[in-house]
Scaffold this motif. Structure first.
Motif, PDB file in Angstrom:
ATOM      1  N   ALA A 282     -16.795  -6.587 -29.891  1.00 21.97           N
ATOM      2  CA  ALA A 282     -17.032  -7.921 -30.378  1.00 21.97           C
ATOM      3  C   ALA A 282     -18.490  -8.118 -29.517  1.00 21.97           C
ATOM      4  O   ALA A 282     -18.999  -7.479 -28.667  1.00 21.97           O
ATOM      5  CB  ALA A 282     -16.144  -9.084 -29.617  1.00 21.97           C
ATOM      6  N   VAL A 283     -19.404  -9.166 -30.046  1.00 20.67           N
ATOM      7  CA  VAL A 283     -20.718  -9.372 -29.534  1.00 20.67           C
ATOM      8  C   VAL A 283     -20.501 -10.736 -28.998  1.00 20.67           C
ATOM      9  O   VAL A 283     -20.336 -11.722 -29.776  1.00 20.67           O
ATOM     10  CB  VAL A 283     -21.864  -9.124 -30.805  1.00 20.67           C
ATOM     11  CG1 VAL A 283     -22.919  -9.699 -30.030  1.00 20.67           C
ATOM     12  CG2 VAL A 283     -21.759  -7.978 -30.997  1.00 20.67           C
ATOM     13  N   VAL A 284     -20.777 -10.968 -27.749  1.00 17.43           N
ATOM     14  CA  VAL A 284     -20.662 -12.280 -27.079  1.00 17.43           C
ATOM     15  C   VAL A 284     -22.076 -12.752 -26.658  1.00 17.43           C
ATOM     16  O   VAL A 284     -22.507 -11.947 -25.759  1.00 17.43           O
ATOM     17  CB  VAL A 284     -19.649 -12.496 -26.075  1.00 17.43           C
ATOM     18  CG1 VAL A 284     -19.581 -13.990 -25.779  1.00 17.43           C
ATOM     19  CG2 VAL A 284     -18.347 -11.985 -26.655  1.00 17.43           C
ATOM     20  N   GLY A 285     -22.603 -13.940 -26.811  1.00 19.36           N
ATOM     21  CA  GLY A 285     -24.026 -14.089 -26.549  1.00 19.36           C
ATOM     22  C   GLY A 285     -24.105 -14.797 -25.055  1.00 19.36           C
ATOM     23  O   GLY A 285     -23.091 -14.932 -24.339  1.00 19.36           O
ATOM     24  N   ASP A 286     -25.420 -15.054 -24.832  1.00 19.77           N
ATOM     25  CA  ASP A 286     -25.504 -15.938 -23.380  1.00 19.77           C
ATOM     26  C   ASP A 286     -24.928 -17.302 -23.368  1.00 19.77           C
ATOM     27  O   ASP A 286     -24.823 -17.837 -24.296  1.00 19.77           O
ATOM     28  CB  ASP A 286     -26.843 -15.720 -22.903  1.00 19.77           C
ATOM     29  CG  ASP A 286     -27.477 -14.455 -22.642  1.00 19.77           C
ATOM     30  OD1 ASP A 286     -26.525 -13.548 -22.485  1.00 19.77           O
ATOM     31  OD2 ASP A 286     -28.743 -14.104 -22.755  1.00 19.77           O
ATOM     32  N   GLN A 287     -24.371 -17.502 -22.201  1.00 19.45           N
ATOM     33  CA  GLN A 287     -23.836 -18.895 -21.748  1.00 19.45           C
ATOM     34  C   GLN A 287     -22.712 -19.425 -22.882  1.00 19.45           C
ATOM     35  O   GLN A 287     -22.523 -20.328 -23.414  1.00 19.45           O
ATOM     36  CB  GLN A 287     -25.213 -19.783 -21.958  1.00 19.45           C
ATOM     37  CG  GLN A 287     -26.204 -19.704 -20.997  1.00 19.45           C
ATOM     38  CD  GLN A 287     -27.386 -20.745 -21.012  1.00 19.45           C
ATOM     39  OE1 GLN A 287     -26.840 -21.917 -21.179  1.00 19.45           O
ATOM     40  NE2 GLN A 287     -28.442 -20.201 -20.935  1.00 19.45           N
ATOM     41  N   VAL A 288     -21.917 -18.212 -23.270  1.00 19.45           N
ATOM     42  CA  VAL A 288     -20.734 -18.457 -23.743  1.00 19.45           C
ATOM     43  C   VAL A 288     -19.404 -18.434 -22.823  1.00 19.45           C
ATOM     44  O   VAL A 288     -19.345 -17.784 -21.915  1.00 19.45           O
ATOM     45  CB  VAL A 288     -20.540 -17.380 -25.038  1.00 19.45           C
ATOM     46  CG1 VAL A 288     -18.866 -17.557 -25.410  1.00 19.45           C
ATOM     47  CG2 VAL A 288     -21.336 -17.363 -25.909  1.00 19.45           C
ATOM     48  N   GLU A 289     -18.693 -19.594 -22.817  1.00 17.22           N
ATOM     49  CA  GLU A 289     -17.486 -19.724 -22.173  1.00 17.22           C
ATOM     50  C   GLU A 289     -16.416 -19.500 -22.990  1.00 17.22           C
ATOM     51  O   GLU A 289     -16.095 -20.177 -23.811  1.00 17.22           O
ATOM     52  CB  GLU A 289     -17.519 -21.261 -21.401  1.00 17.22           C
ATOM     53  CG  GLU A 289     -18.988 -21.595 -20.785  1.00 17.22           C
ATOM     54  CD  GLU A 289     -18.611 -22.919 -19.946  1.00 17.22           C
ATOM     55  OE1 GLU A 289     -17.574 -23.573 -20.108  1.00 17.22           O
ATOM     56  OE2 GLU A 289     -19.786 -23.216 -19.458  1.00 17.22           O
ATOM     57  N   ILE A 290     -15.545 -18.828 -22.445  1.00 13.72           N
ATOM     58  CA  ILE A 290     -14.079 -18.438 -22.961  1.00 13.72           C
ATOM     59  C   ILE A 290     -12.989 -18.794 -21.887  1.00 13.72           C
ATOM     60  O   ILE A 290     -12.957 -18.373 -20.864  1.00 13.72           O
ATOM     61  CB  ILE A 290     -14.112 -16.995 -23.397  1.00 13.72           C
ATOM     62  CG1 ILE A 290     -15.139 -16.745 -24.402  1.00 13.72           C
ATOM     63  CG2 ILE A 290     -12.711 -16.706 -23.991  1.00 13.72           C
ATOM     64  CD1 ILE A 290     -15.307 -15.320 -24.887  1.00 13.72           C
ATOM     65  N   GLY A 291     -11.910 -19.476 -22.556  1.00 14.16           N
ATOM     66  CA  GLY A 291     -10.797 -20.018 -21.658  1.00 14.16           C
ATOM     67  C   GLY A 291      -9.902 -19.019 -21.506  1.00 14.16           C
ATOM     68  O   GLY A 291      -9.792 -17.821 -22.198  1.00 14.16           O
ATOM     69  N   VAL A 292      -9.012 -19.045 -20.380  1.00 14.84           N
ATOM     70  CA  VAL A 292      -7.979 -18.025 -20.116  1.00 14.84           C
ATOM     71  C   VAL A 292      -7.023 -18.160 -21.457  1.00 14.84           C
ATOM     72  O   VAL A 292      -6.655 -19.158 -22.150  1.00 14.84           O
ATOM     73  CB  VAL A 292      -7.046 -18.489 -18.722  1.00 14.84           C
ATOM     74  CG1 VAL A 292      -8.069 -18.573 -17.545  1.00 14.84           C
ATOM     75  CG2 VAL A 292      -6.577 -19.947 -18.893  1.00 14.84           C
ATOM     76  N   GLY A 293      -6.320 -16.923 -21.563  1.00 16.42           N
ATOM     77  CA  GLY A 293      -5.339 -16.756 -22.704  1.00 16.42           C
ATOM     78  C   GLY A 293      -6.026 -16.833 -23.922  1.00 16.42           C
ATOM     79  O   GLY A 293      -5.190 -16.424 -24.962  1.00 16.42           O
ATOM     80  N   THR A 294      -7.233 -16.777 -24.157  1.00 19.42           N
ATOM     81  CA  THR A 294      -7.909 -16.400 -25.335  1.00 19.42           C
ATOM     82  C   THR A 294      -8.282 -15.042 -25.736  1.00 19.42           C
ATOM     83  O   THR A 294      -8.477 -14.332 -24.709  1.00 19.42           O
ATOM     84  CB  THR A 294      -9.445 -17.324 -25.615  1.00 19.42           C
ATOM     85  OG1 THR A 294      -8.969 -18.786 -25.500  1.00 19.42           O
ATOM     86  CG2 THR A 294     -10.266 -17.037 -26.871  1.00 19.42           C
TER      87      THR A 294
END
Length: 205
Positions: free
Chosen positions: A95-107
Motif C-alpha cells: 500500500a502507498v500511504v502519504g504524509d500526514q495520514v492518520e489511521i485509527g486502531v483496528g483499521t
C-alpha cells in the motif's frame, strides 16, 4: 507492543488480515478466534478458541476484528476497547500511504491501496484491495471501502457507511453515516440521508 496477534474471525476478511500480518513480519505468532467449532485452522494458522475466550487473551495478544460486516465489527471492536485490549492497525507492505495520514486502531489497509496526504481514517475501517483515497479525505469509524473504490479529494464518509466495489465519489462530497453505495455507482453530490444508493449518478432506492 505485544509480539503476538489474535484475529477474531477466520473467514474471508480474517484470512486477508492474516496474510497482511504475515507479510508485515511484525508478530512472533498469529492466531485466530472463531465461533465455528468445525474449523481448526485457517491460512495454516491455529484457531485457539471462540469469541467467548477473548478476555483470557487480553494480556498476551494484540487483537483485531477480522469481520467484514460493519455492525458486527463495530460491536466487537467497542467491546475490545472497553476491556482495555491492545488493538493495532495493519497496512499491507504494497500500500502507498502519504504524509500526514492518520489511521485509527483496528483499521486494515489492503494491497494496492493508495491513500494520499492529509487524510484521516477512523478506527475499525476496511480499506480494501486496490482502492484509492485522495488528499484531505475524512473517513469516519467502521466504514468499509470495497475493492476498486475511488474517492477524489476532500471527501467525507460518515460512520458505518459501506461503499460497494468499483464505486466512485467525486471531490468535495459528503456521504452521511449509515449509507450503502452500490457496486459501480457514482456519487457526484452530497448524500445527506442514510439509505441504499445505486446508479450513475446515484439515486436512493
Amino acid at each position: 507492543m505485544k509480539n503476538k496477534l489474535l484475529i477474531i474471525g477466520a473467514s474471508g476478511h480474517g484470512k486477508v488480515i492474516a496474510d497482511i500480518a504475515l507479510k508485515m513480519n511484525k508478530w512472533k505468532s498469529i492466531s485466530f478466534l472463531d465461533d465455528d467449532l468445525s474449523i481448526k485452522s485457517s491460512m495454516g494458522l491455529e484457531i485457539i478458541g471462540t469469541s467467548d475466550d477473548i478476555s483470557s487473551h487480553i494480556d498476551d495478544y494484540e487483537i483485531i476484528v477480522g469481520i467484514g460486516n460493519n455492525a458486527t465489527r463495530k460491536s466487537i471492536h467497542e467491546m475490545l476497547e472497553a476491556v482495555g485490549a491492545s488493538i493495532p492497525f495493519l497496512i499491507h507492505p504494497h500500500a502507498v500511504v502519504g504524509d500526514q495520514v492518520e489511521i485509527g486502531v483496528g483499521t486494515v489497509v489492503m494491497a494496492g491501496v493508495v491513500i494520499n496526504c492529509c487524510t484521516n481514517i477512523g478506527k475499525g475501517c476496511i480499506v480494501n484491495t486496490g482502492s484509492t483515497i485522495d488528499h484531505d479525505n475524512k473517513i469516519e469509524d467502521f466504514v468499509h471501502i470495497s475493492p476498486g473504490v475511488h474517492l477524489a479529494g476532500t471527501v467525507n464518509i460518515g460512520q458505518s457507511s459501506w461503499l460497494g466495489i468499483g464505486s466512485i465519489v467525486s471531490n468535495n462530497t459528503i456521504i452521511t453515516s449509515g449509507c450503502k453505495i452500490g457496486a459501480g455507482s457514482v456519487v457526484i453530490k452530497d448524500v445527506t440521508e442514510p439509505g441504499v444508493y445505486v446508479g450513475v449518478p446515484v439515486r436512493r432506492v
